[in-house]
Scaffold this motif. Structure first.
Motif, PDB file in Angstrom:
ATOM      1  N   THR A  17       0.831  -0.774   0.231  1.00 50.49           N
ATOM      2  CA  THR A  17       0.013   0.556   0.214  1.00 50.49           C
ATOM      3  C   THR A  17       1.223   1.373  -0.005  1.00 50.49           C
ATOM      4  OG1 THR A  17      -0.642  -0.008   2.455  1.00 50.49           O
ATOM      5  CG2 THR A  17      -1.554  -1.070   1.155  1.00 50.49           C
ATOM      6  N   LEU A  18       0.094   2.235  -0.450  1.00 50.28           N
ATOM      7  CA  LEU A  18       1.027   3.319  -0.479  1.00 50.28           C
ATOM      8  C   LEU A  18       0.873   3.956   0.960  1.00 50.28           C
ATOM      9  CD1 LEU A  18      -0.153   4.628  -4.193  1.00 50.28           C
ATOM     10  CD2 LEU A  18       2.009   3.867  -3.128  1.00 50.28           C
ATOM     11  N   ALA A  19       1.271   5.833   1.589  1.00 48.54           N
ATOM     12  CA  ALA A  19       1.235   6.113   2.700  1.00 48.54           C
ATOM     13  C   ALA A  19      -0.856   7.024   2.214  1.00 48.54           C
ATOM     14  CB  ALA A  19       1.764   7.430   2.809  1.00 48.54           C
ATOM     15  N   ASP A  20      -1.240   6.650   1.199  1.00 48.16           N
ATOM     16  CA  ASP A  20      -2.695   7.007   1.144  1.00 48.16           C
ATOM     17  C   ASP A  20      -3.750   5.815   1.645  1.00 48.16           C
ATOM     18  OD1 ASP A  20      -3.164   6.109  -1.027  1.00 48.16           O
ATOM     19  OD2 ASP A  20      -3.160   7.967  -2.234  1.00 48.16           O
ATOM     20  N   GLY A  21      -3.245   4.755   1.790  1.00 48.31           N
ATOM     21  CA  GLY A  21      -3.879   3.374   2.047  1.00 48.31           C
ATOM     22  C   GLY A  21      -4.537   3.135   0.977  1.00 48.31           C
ATOM     23  N   THR A  22      -3.909   2.915  -0.376  1.00 53.84           N
ATOM     24  CA  THR A  22      -4.373   2.331  -1.937  1.00 53.84           C
ATOM     25  C   THR A  22      -3.260   1.408  -1.856  1.00 53.84           C
ATOM     26  OG1 THR A  22      -4.446   4.984  -2.926  1.00 53.84           O
ATOM     27  CG2 THR A  22      -4.420   3.238  -4.215  1.00 53.84           C
ATOM     28  N   VAL A  23      -4.285   0.082  -2.881  1.00 54.51           N
ATOM     29  CA  VAL A  23      -3.394  -0.622  -2.971  1.00 54.51           C
ATOM     30  C   VAL A  23      -2.546  -0.872  -3.268  1.00 54.51           C
ATOM     31  CG1 VAL A  23      -4.198  -3.532  -2.824  1.00 54.51           C
ATOM     32  CG2 VAL A  23      -4.968  -2.601  -0.733  1.00 54.51           C
ATOM     33  N   PHE A  24      -0.845  -1.223  -4.232  1.00 54.39           N
ATOM     34  CA  PHE A  24      -0.468  -1.161  -5.829  1.00 54.39           C
ATOM     35  C   PHE A  24      -0.571  -2.121  -5.825  1.00 54.39           C
ATOM     36  CE2 PHE A  24       2.736  -0.630  -2.723  1.00 54.39           C
ATOM     37  CZ  PHE A  24       3.568  -1.296  -3.042  1.00 54.39           C
ATOM     38  N   ASP A  25      -0.101  -3.473  -5.237  1.00 52.83           N
ATOM     39  CA  ASP A  25      -0.505  -4.234  -5.370  1.00 52.83           C
ATOM     40  C   ASP A  25      -0.469  -5.643  -4.445  1.00 52.83           C
ATOM     41  OD1 ASP A  25       0.451  -6.582  -7.127  1.00 52.83           O
ATOM     42  OD2 ASP A  25       2.574  -6.704  -6.717  1.00 52.83           O
ATOM     43  N   THR A  26      -0.942  -6.991  -4.755  1.00 50.34           N
ATOM     44  CA  THR A  26      -1.019  -7.882  -3.681  1.00 50.34           C
ATOM     45  C   THR A  26      -0.913  -9.450  -4.332  1.00 50.34           C
ATOM     46  OG1 THR A  26      -2.785  -8.756  -2.101  1.00 50.34           O
ATOM     47  CG2 THR A  26      -3.815  -8.173  -4.209  1.00 50.34           C
ATOM     48  N   SER A  27      -0.757  -9.896  -3.852  1.00 49.74           N
ATOM     49  CA  SER A  27      -0.756 -11.726  -4.064  1.00 49.74           C
ATOM     50  C   SER A  27      -2.023 -12.813  -3.625  1.00 49.74           C
ATOM     51  CB  SER A  27       0.267 -12.271  -3.607  1.00 49.74           C
ATOM     52  OG  SER A  27       0.549 -11.883  -2.400  1.00 49.74           O
ATOM     53  N   LYS A 130       7.961   7.140  -3.832  1.00 48.39           N
ATOM     54  CA  LYS A 130       6.759   6.935  -3.016  1.00 48.39           C
ATOM     55  C   LYS A 130       7.350   6.115  -2.118  1.00 48.39           C
ATOM     56  CE  LYS A 130       3.249   7.489  -6.680  1.00 48.39           C
ATOM     57  NZ  LYS A 130       3.175   8.860  -6.943  1.00 48.39           N
ATOM     58  N   GLU A 131       6.379   6.081  -0.864  1.00 42.85           N
ATOM     59  CA  GLU A 131       6.794   5.398   0.431  1.00 42.85           C
ATOM     60  C   GLU A 131       6.281   4.056   0.757  1.00 42.85           C
ATOM     61  OE1 GLU A 131       7.559   7.004   5.043  1.00 42.85           O
ATOM     62  OE2 GLU A 131       5.412   6.104   4.647  1.00 42.85           O
ATOM     63  N   LEU A 132       6.659   2.557  -0.283  1.00 40.23           N
ATOM     64  CA  LEU A 132       5.802   1.680   0.236  1.00 40.23           C
ATOM     65  C   LEU A 132       5.765   0.560   1.298  1.00 40.23           C
ATOM     66  CD1 LEU A 132       7.906   0.488  -2.954  1.00 40.23           C
ATOM     67  CD2 LEU A 132       5.407   1.800  -2.620  1.00 40.23           C
ATOM     68  N   THR A 133       4.508   0.250   1.876  1.00 41.51           N
ATOM     69  CA  THR A 133       4.341  -0.543   3.279  1.00 41.51           C
ATOM     70  C   THR A 133       3.676  -1.549   2.985  1.00 41.51           C
ATOM     71  OG1 THR A 133       3.353   1.625   4.260  1.00 41.51           O
ATOM     72  CG2 THR A 133       2.616  -0.624   5.152  1.00 41.51           C
ATOM     73  N   PHE A 134       4.207  -2.643   3.314  1.00 44.48           N
ATOM     74  CA  PHE A 134       3.851  -3.915   2.727  1.00 44.48           C
ATOM     75  C   PHE A 134       3.554  -4.502   4.057  1.00 44.48           C
ATOM     76  CE2 PHE A 134       6.876  -3.041  -0.408  1.00 44.48           C
ATOM     77  CZ  PHE A 134       6.383  -3.327  -1.307  1.00 44.48           C
TER      78      PHE A 134
END
Length: 142
Positions: A17-27, A130-134
């Motif tokens: 997810t991005l800082a705003d909570g948007t999911v950019f990828d998932t398995s 972009k900062e990325l959270t996993f």
């Protein structure tokens, strides 16, 4: 139970997810991601986040842009004349185009804007700057 160490081949499920909570990828709706820890296949922070975990364990890691896809570099944004494109190609904002660098490596470029006979394109990775959270869950260790 074996803890993950460098050179282990593992499988994980993840959601990025991005800082705003948007999911950019998932398995989560497909097979788990398989990779060799420390093998250079993934961004550094992702590799480091799984070290020491066991099967069934989860972790959450936030990776700064510098350790993910790097900063957004303005020198990788360019403007070109529409006449430079192959005949029949009508570039549109958001469109991904493939080209080659001078030394023959493939390069993906995103069309940012089309204004008159000028096309603005960006060769930065879409997640650059972009900062990325996993959220990462270990599924197996080979």
């Amino acid at each position: 139970m074996a803890q993950i160490k460098t050179d282990d081949t593992i499988k994980v499920h993840y959601t990025g997810t991005l800082a705003d909570g948007t999911v950019f990828d998932t398995s989560r709706q497909r097979d788990p991601l398989e990779f060799t820890v420390g093998g250079g296949q993934l961004i550094k922070g992702f590799d480091e986040a799984v070290l020491g975990l066991n099967v069934g364990e989860s972790t959450r890691v936030t990776i700064p842009a510098e350790e993910a896809y790097g900063p957004h570099r303005e020198e990788m944004v360019l403007e070109v004349e529409l006449s430079q494109f192959p005949e029949g190609l009508n570039p549109q904002p958001g469109q991904q185009l493939e080209t080659e660098t001078a030394d023959g490596h493939p390069l993906s470029i995103r069309v940012v804007a089309v204004e008159g006979d000028r096309v603005t394109m960006d060769a930065n990775h879409p997640l650059a700057g972009k900062e990325l959270t996993f959220e990462i869950e270990v599924v197996s260790i080979a």
